[in-house]
Design an enzyme around this catalytic site. Sequence first.
Site, PDB file in Angstrom:
ATOM      1  N   GLU A 252       0.849  -1.192   0.000  1.00  0.00           N
ATOM      2  CA  GLU A 252       0.000   0.000   0.000  1.00  0.00           C
ATOM      3  C   GLU A 252       0.886   1.244   0.000  1.00  0.00           C
ATOM      4  O   GLU A 252       1.811   1.333   0.785  1.00  0.00           O
ATOM      5  CB  GLU A 252      -0.830  -0.065   1.296  1.00  0.00           C
ATOM      6  CG  GLU A 252      -1.778   1.062   1.495  1.00  0.00           C
ATOM      7  CD  GLU A 252      -2.639   1.231   0.285  1.00  0.00           C
ATOM      8  OE1 GLU A 252      -3.355   0.296  -0.093  1.00  0.00           O
ATOM      9  OE2 GLU A 252      -2.579   2.322  -0.310  1.00  0.00           O
TER      10      GLU A 252
ATOM     11  N   CYS B  17       4.225   5.661   9.902  1.00  0.00           N
ATOM     12  CA  CYS B  17       4.857   4.887   8.817  1.00  0.00           C
ATOM     13  C   CYS B  17       6.358   5.091   8.699  1.00  0.00           C
ATOM     14  O   CYS B  17       7.131   4.188   8.984  1.00  0.00           O
ATOM     15  CB  CYS B  17       4.160   5.205   7.501  1.00  0.00           C
ATOM     16  SG  CYS B  17       2.390   4.894   7.576  1.00  0.00           S
TER      17      CYS B  17
HETATM   18  C1  UGA Z   1       3.982   7.721   3.935  1.00  0.00           C
HETATM   19  C2  UGA Z   1       4.311   7.583   2.446  1.00  0.00           C
HETATM   20  O1  UGA Z   1       4.409   8.871   1.850  1.00  0.00           O
HETATM   21  C3  UGA Z   1       3.221   6.772   1.723  1.00  0.00           C
HETATM   22  O2  UGA Z   1       3.586   6.586   0.367  1.00  0.00           O
HETATM   23  C4  UGA Z   1       3.085   5.413   2.426  1.00  0.00           C
HETATM   24  O3  UGA Z   1       2.058   4.638   1.830  1.00  0.00           O
HETATM   25  C5  UGA Z   1       2.739   5.650   3.873  1.00  0.00           C
HETATM   26  O4  UGA Z   1       3.793   6.420   4.506  1.00  0.00           O
HETATM   27  C6  UGA Z   1       2.624   4.311   4.541  1.00  0.00           C
HETATM   28  O5  UGA Z   1       3.638   3.617   4.671  1.00  0.00           O
HETATM   29  O6  UGA Z   1       1.507   3.891   4.854  1.00  0.00           O
HETATM   30  P1  UGA Z   1       2.339   9.289   5.341  1.00  0.00           P
HETATM   31  O7  UGA Z   1       2.904   8.650   6.564  1.00  0.00           O
HETATM   32  O8  UGA Z   1       0.864   9.459   5.225  1.00  0.00           O
HETATM   33  O9  UGA Z   1       2.784   8.475   4.027  1.00  0.00           O
HETATM   34  O10 UGA Z   1       2.980  10.741   5.272  1.00  0.00           O
HETATM   35  P2  UGA Z   1       3.901  11.599   4.313  1.00  0.00           P
HETATM   36  O11 UGA Z   1       3.071  12.533   3.548  1.00  0.00           O
HETATM   37  O12 UGA Z   1       4.888  10.770   3.568  1.00  0.00           O
HETATM   38  O13 UGA Z   1       4.686  12.460   5.412  1.00  0.00           O
HETATM   39  C7  UGA Z   1       5.469  11.810   6.416  1.00  0.00           C
HETATM   40  C8  UGA Z   1       6.145  12.815   7.297  1.00  0.00           C
HETATM   41  O14 UGA Z   1       7.174  13.478   6.589  1.00  0.00           O
HETATM   42  C9  UGA Z   1       5.231  13.920   7.848  1.00  0.00           C
HETATM   43  O15 UGA Z   1       5.556  14.137   9.212  1.00  0.00           O
HETATM   44  C10 UGA Z   1       5.593  15.125   7.009  1.00  0.00           C
HETATM   45  O16 UGA Z   1       5.398  16.325   7.686  1.00  0.00           O
HETATM   46  C11 UGA Z   1       7.066  14.874   6.753  1.00  0.00           C
HETATM   47  N1  UGA Z   1       7.580  15.509   5.524  1.00  0.00           N
HETATM   48  C12 UGA Z   1       7.059  15.190   4.303  1.00  0.00           C
HETATM   49  C13 UGA Z   1       8.608  16.421   5.630  1.00  0.00           C
HETATM   50  O17 UGA Z   1       9.110  16.724   6.732  1.00  0.00           O
HETATM   51  N2  UGA Z   1       9.083  17.007   4.481  1.00  0.00           N
HETATM   52  C14 UGA Z   1       8.583  16.706   3.258  1.00  0.00           C
HETATM   53  O18 UGA Z   1       9.078  17.284   2.268  1.00  0.00           O
HETATM   54  C15 UGA Z   1       7.548  15.769   3.166  1.00  0.00           C
END
Ligand code: UGA
Length: 417
Positions: free
Chosen positions: A128, A244
């Site tokens: 996923e 995640c």
């Molecule tokens: C992440 C992955 O992006 C999904 O593809 C994956 O399916 C999911 O984990 C999972 O394993 O189920 P998610 O945990 O919803 O998704 O969140 P993200 O949007 O990836 O963000 C993760 C963290 O990174 C957040 O705390 C966000 O603030 C941080 N982030 C994101 C940054 O600090 N900088 C960025 O440029 C992007």
Amino acid sequence: MASIGHEVIGIDVDLDKIDALSRGEAPFYEPGLPEILVEGVASGRLRFSADISDAAGAQVHFLAVGTPQQPGGYAADLTFVDAAVDALIPHLAPGDVLAGKSTVPVGTAVGIAERIRSTGATLVWNPEFLREGWAVQDTITPDRLVVGIPKDAGGERAAGILREVYHPAVAAETPFIVTDYATAELVKVAANAFLATKISFINAMAEIAEVTGADVTQLADAIGHDSRIGRRYLGSGIGFGGGCLPKDIRAFSARAEELGRGESIAFLREMDAINLRRRARAVRLTIDALDGVYEKNITVLGAAFKPHSDDVRDSPALDVAIHLRGFGANVTVTDPAAIPNARRLHPQLTYVEDRDEALRDADAILIVTEWDEYRRQLSPEHASSLTDGRVIIDGRNCLDAAAWRDAGWRYFGMGRP
Ligand code: UGA
């Protein structure tokens, strides 16, 4: 699945969740989900049950239970996967497809396939990739589908059934990658490890920027224009959290150690360390900006681990808030969606629903989750009308530094002058 025409039954052991879902109420915040849920329930194609025997008769069974970090260790806790498989086995029939979606250590699928062999069902591994906050869109229009199949003849047939299940995406020519179990399992953790590495890379550059006077956001823009690098996931600040990325890179490290290849991904431990340092950096910035935070009023904008979510698991925002409180600050936390979850986890913090009320008389404001309510809809002029404190810490490098400075604020970013 119901919205694309399938007959679906969702099963969970949590009766409260089942009751809420059956009434068409989503048990967590996810944009777009309430609408599609109500529609599914009303159509009669979507039902929920706490009784696993209701799984009998389905042709495809998705296994989507959580695999959290083990208490006291780095490895994934597979208790829920094992329990779900055990409960399902008596209800699997020959020809059924069991599609594993849970994020598991590589090597897990082959063991599950062995356990279900006597039922005549076929296991496929179908990782996923949805992001919280974009779950509906990512599910209906994914950017790729990956299916790990067994080597025997049943594998191709099962992959064909998944093609039918995902018919709109397949019709739209979404890449559909059929591979073996191990590759499918690894695709998932490798993708999350890469994303975590990208975020930690830019945050490492922020640390260098801090001692050289460079601006990490401009650096990210400039390197991001190189299409081989790309600007996405180069958002610097207090780093990644959630259910995640942090636990997945730790579980991956633990699994690589078991496989005798710990050194191959030893760098992921460094990525984890960089990530955690940035939370501490935001705390230090605040302490220095206020010349000590003891009994100072600090408003923390954001509790969720990212915007468009009410998830506070391993939230960098809450971590920062808790540490500031530990230094004796009067911390007020606000968030458009995550206060109930945050309060359950950290009842010792003060929560205020209304943003402006939370900002009143703040000596410093920290933005740690970049909701539009804070990033776009809070002007420095408006903030000035609520408090005489003139310190803003931008933990997500999401504000216009010049605008805040021009309005008389002391602005502190993460790796920006
Ligand atoms: C992440 C992955 O992006 C999904 O593809 C994956 O399916 C999911 O984990 C999972 O394993 O189920 P998610 O945990 O919803 O998704 O969140 P993200 O949007 O990836 O963000 C993760 C963290 O990174 C957040 O705390 C966000 O603030 C941080 N982030 C994101 C940054 O600090 N900088 C960025 O440029 C992007």
